[in-house]
Design a protein around this motif. Sequence first.
Motif, PDB file in Angstrom:
ATOM      1  N   GLN A  24       0.825  -1.207   0.000  1.00  0.00           N
ATOM      2  CA  GLN A  24       0.000   0.000   0.000  1.00  0.00           C
ATOM      3  C   GLN A  24       0.867   1.268   0.000  1.00  0.00           C
ATOM      4  O   GLN A  24       0.623   2.216  -0.752  1.00  0.00           O
ATOM      5  CB  GLN A  24      -0.930  -0.009   1.229  1.00  0.00           C
ATOM      6  CG  GLN A  24      -1.971   1.107   1.201  1.00  0.00           C
ATOM      7  CD  GLN A  24      -2.819   1.072  -0.073  1.00  0.00           C
ATOM      8  OE1 GLN A  24      -3.393   0.037  -0.411  1.00  0.00           O
ATOM      9  NE2 GLN A  24      -2.876   2.173  -0.816  1.00  0.00           N
ATOM     10  N   LYS A  59      -2.517   2.669  -8.619  1.00  0.00           N
ATOM     11  CA  LYS A  59      -3.603   2.013  -7.895  1.00  0.00           C
ATOM     12  C   LYS A  59      -3.118   0.776  -7.162  1.00  0.00           C
ATOM     13  O   LYS A  59      -3.575   0.493  -6.053  1.00  0.00           O
ATOM     14  CB  LYS A  59      -4.701   1.600  -8.892  1.00  0.00           C
ATOM     15  CG  LYS A  59      -5.969   2.423  -8.751  1.00  0.00           C
ATOM     16  CD  LYS A  59      -6.905   2.149  -9.891  1.00  0.00           C
ATOM     17  CE  LYS A  59      -8.187   1.505  -9.375  1.00  0.00           C
ATOM     18  NZ  LYS A  59      -9.144   1.284 -10.486  1.00  0.00           N
ATOM     19  N   HIS A  60      -2.204   0.038  -7.787  1.00  0.00           N
ATOM     20  CA  HIS A  60      -1.771  -1.227  -7.188  1.00  0.00           C
ATOM     21  C   HIS A  60      -0.259  -1.389  -7.238  1.00  0.00           C
ATOM     22  O   HIS A  60       0.347  -1.183  -8.293  1.00  0.00           O
ATOM     23  CB  HIS A  60      -2.353  -2.424  -7.951  1.00  0.00           C
ATOM     24  CG  HIS A  60      -3.823  -2.349  -8.168  1.00  0.00           C
ATOM     25  ND1 HIS A  60      -4.732  -2.726  -7.204  1.00  0.00           N
ATOM     26  CD2 HIS A  60      -4.549  -1.941  -9.233  1.00  0.00           C
ATOM     27  CE1 HIS A  60      -5.959  -2.555  -7.677  1.00  0.00           C
ATOM     28  NE2 HIS A  60      -5.876  -2.079  -8.904  1.00  0.00           N
ATOM     29  N   THR A  92       0.833  -1.160 -11.193  1.00  0.00           N
ATOM     30  CA  THR A  92      -0.113  -0.986 -12.306  1.00  0.00           C
ATOM     31  C   THR A  92      -1.359  -0.247 -11.822  1.00  0.00           C
ATOM     32  O   THR A  92      -1.693  -0.274 -10.636  1.00  0.00           O
ATOM     33  CB  THR A  92      -0.520  -2.362 -12.907  1.00  0.00           C
ATOM     34  OG1 THR A  92      -1.363  -2.144 -14.048  1.00  0.00           O
ATOM     35  CG2 THR A  92      -1.274  -3.222 -11.907  1.00  0.00           C
ATOM     36  N   ASP A  93      -2.025   0.413 -12.770  1.00  0.00           N
ATOM     37  CA  ASP A  93      -3.331   1.012 -12.476  1.00  0.00           C
ATOM     38  C   ASP A  93      -4.465   0.084 -12.901  1.00  0.00           C
ATOM     39  O   ASP A  93      -5.632   0.386 -12.685  1.00  0.00           O
ATOM     40  CB  ASP A  93      -3.476   2.338 -13.247  1.00  0.00           C
ATOM     41  CG  ASP A  93      -2.712   3.466 -12.565  1.00  0.00           C
ATOM     42  OD1 ASP A  93      -2.592   3.455 -11.322  1.00  0.00           O
ATOM     43  OD2 ASP A  93      -2.225   4.362 -13.278  1.00  0.00           O
ATOM     44  N   ASP A  94      -4.115  -1.016 -13.542  1.00  0.00           N
ATOM     45  CA  ASP A  94      -5.100  -1.910 -14.136  1.00  0.00           C
ATOM     46  C   ASP A  94      -5.550  -2.959 -13.104  1.00  0.00           C
ATOM     47  O   ASP A  94      -4.749  -3.777 -12.642  1.00  0.00           O
ATOM     48  CB  ASP A  94      -4.438  -2.573 -15.354  1.00  0.00           C
ATOM     49  CG  ASP A  94      -5.408  -3.429 -16.157  1.00  0.00           C
ATOM     50  OD1 ASP A  94      -5.486  -3.203 -17.377  1.00  0.00           O
ATOM     51  OD2 ASP A  94      -6.056  -4.324 -15.583  1.00  0.00           O
ATOM     52  N   ASP A  95      -6.826  -2.933 -12.749  1.00  0.00           N
ATOM     53  CA  ASP A  95      -7.344  -3.835 -11.714  1.00  0.00           C
ATOM     54  C   ASP A  95      -7.174  -5.310 -12.090  1.00  0.00           C
ATOM     55  O   ASP A  95      -6.861  -6.147 -11.243  1.00  0.00           O
ATOM     56  CB  ASP A  95      -8.838  -3.574 -11.461  1.00  0.00           C
ATOM     57  CG  ASP A  95      -9.094  -2.169 -10.910  1.00  0.00           C
ATOM     58  OD1 ASP A  95      -8.147  -1.562 -10.362  1.00  0.00           O
ATOM     59  OD2 ASP A  95     -10.239  -1.690 -11.034  1.00  0.00           O
ATOM     60  N   GLU A  96      -7.400  -5.613 -13.374  1.00  0.00           N
ATOM     61  CA  GLU A  96      -7.306  -7.019 -13.787  1.00  0.00           C
ATOM     62  C   GLU A  96      -5.882  -7.534 -13.739  1.00  0.00           C
ATOM     63  O   GLU A  96      -5.633  -8.660 -13.292  1.00  0.00           O
ATOM     64  CB  GLU A  96      -7.840  -7.176 -15.213  1.00  0.00           C
ATOM     65  CG  GLU A  96      -9.295  -7.587 -15.249  1.00  0.00           C
ATOM     66  CD  GLU A  96      -9.834  -7.609 -16.668  1.00  0.00           C
ATOM     67  OE1 GLU A  96      -9.187  -8.258 -17.527  1.00  0.00           O
ATOM     68  OE2 GLU A  96     -10.860  -6.952 -16.905  1.00  0.00           O
ATOM     69  N   ALA A 118      -3.547  -6.397 -11.850  1.00  0.00           N
ATOM     70  CA  ALA A 118      -3.172  -6.487 -10.429  1.00  0.00           C
ATOM     71  C   ALA A 118      -3.717  -7.774  -9.816  1.00  0.00           C
ATOM     72  O   ALA A 118      -3.010  -8.488  -9.097  1.00  0.00           O
ATOM     73  CB  ALA A 118      -3.690  -5.267  -9.675  1.00  0.00           C
ATOM     74  N   ALA A 119      -4.970  -8.083 -10.111  1.00  0.00           N
ATOM     75  CA  ALA A 119      -5.582  -9.289  -9.542  1.00  0.00           C
ATOM     76  C   ALA A 119      -4.840 -10.534 -10.034  1.00  0.00           C
ATOM     77  O   ALA A 119      -4.582 -11.471  -9.270  1.00  0.00           O
ATOM     78  CB  ALA A 119      -7.056  -9.356  -9.936  1.00  0.00           C
ATOM     79  N   LYS A 145      -1.502 -10.869  -8.216  1.00  0.00           N
ATOM     80  CA  LYS A 145      -1.677 -11.364  -6.841  1.00  0.00           C
ATOM     81  C   LYS A 145      -1.876 -12.871  -6.834  1.00  0.00           C
ATOM     82  O   LYS A 145      -1.393 -13.575  -5.944  1.00  0.00           O
ATOM     83  CB  LYS A 145      -2.865 -10.672  -6.173  1.00  0.00           C
ATOM     84  CG  LYS A 145      -2.467  -9.334  -5.597  1.00  0.00           C
ATOM     85  CD  LYS A 145      -3.596  -8.693  -4.819  1.00  0.00           C
ATOM     86  CE  LYS A 145      -3.289  -7.218  -4.641  1.00  0.00           C
ATOM     87  NZ  LYS A 145      -4.481  -6.401  -4.436  1.00  0.00           N
TER      88      LYS A 145
END
Length: 362
Positions: free
Chosen positions: A43, A52-53, A199-203, A205-206, A209
């Motif tokens: 964070q 974002k991530h 990355t700013d990309d949620d996908e 990042a997921a 993870k």
Amino acid sequence: MNIPMVDLKGQYESLKSEIDSALLQALSETRFILGPNVQAFDQEAADYLGVKHAISCASGTDALHLALLAAGIKAGDEIITTAFTFIATGEAIRYIGAVPVFVDIDARSLNLDPALVRAAITDKTRAILPVHLFGQAADMDELQDLADEFDLLVIEDCAQSFGSRYRGKMTGSLGCVSAFSFFPSKNLGCYGDGGMIATDDDEIAAQIKLLRNHGSSQQYHHDVIGYNSRLDELQAVILRIKLKYIDEYNAKRLAVAQVYNERLAQSGFETPQIPDDRDHSFHQYTLLCDERDALREVIIAEGVSCAVYYPIPLHRQRAFDDSDAPELPVTENTAARCLSLPIYPEMTEHQIETVCDAVLKR
Ligand SMILES: *Cc1c(COP(=O)(O)O)cnc(C)c1O
């Protein structure tokens, strides 16, 4: 050697009480895998970079590998990158079976030359992978324009550029995904191996993870085949502390580079540029000179360390099928002429002077 390339001991001494007590605390909590410090560091690093991530992982090499996988790079895809870099940039591309297409660099910045990148784009090209070499941001606007025009991704290798800015923005926040290394000698270094993807990309990042933790978001449920590539909790403890000082460390590196540039202007050697539209974090301070090996001998005889980054560019490495290597004249010329001098935040004025005197002996 009186003056080393980096002084990890000096930095540890200055942070010793803070680091030691935080490590002891983490040891007593015994939450060693994906524990509270890893979560907090991810964070804090995301906040610092303005992304974002941020997802920490086991090394910079893994960060590149996971970034390419999560960005959807597939076997046979062509990735345009530089050969004047550490091997890991090319290795990560090969792990996936993708094809590194090595393009020549600009003679002043030593980063990818956007005009040559354009010429190398084919219908197999999927991404451009610039390295912000030695801490200086690549020409990101020009590369992003090309990426937009040809529908490519930009994936940043930020292993040498933590805290470097390009036109006011952090490196690592510019492309679609970016990879960092926390190898001990990097600007933000831990006490072992470590890395991170931003990355700013949620996908994306997921996906990362999942990939860093055996494809699992819930214990013993595995959605994809992943890896064991988590940042160690103890390394996260150290990184959280050092992150607070990174701007100060980078400012000190820049100040050393400015003194070097002034004192060595008369040396006849080519000193690095300090462009005003990007904040260079001087992971390395690298001179270019024709009789590099002779200069190196003189400097070493004065008790000053120096190093050649990089003597053999990637396209000339056996691992990358050097029988079929492209001609990259600027890269090869630079590899024959580059010499990096000691640079670290803790350098004293006396040490800086000693280095300059040694170089000027030649
Ligand atoms: C250090 C480095 C890496 C690899 O990082 P590791 O943490 O050592 O795996 C990748 N690319 C570049 C440009 C580097 O300097």
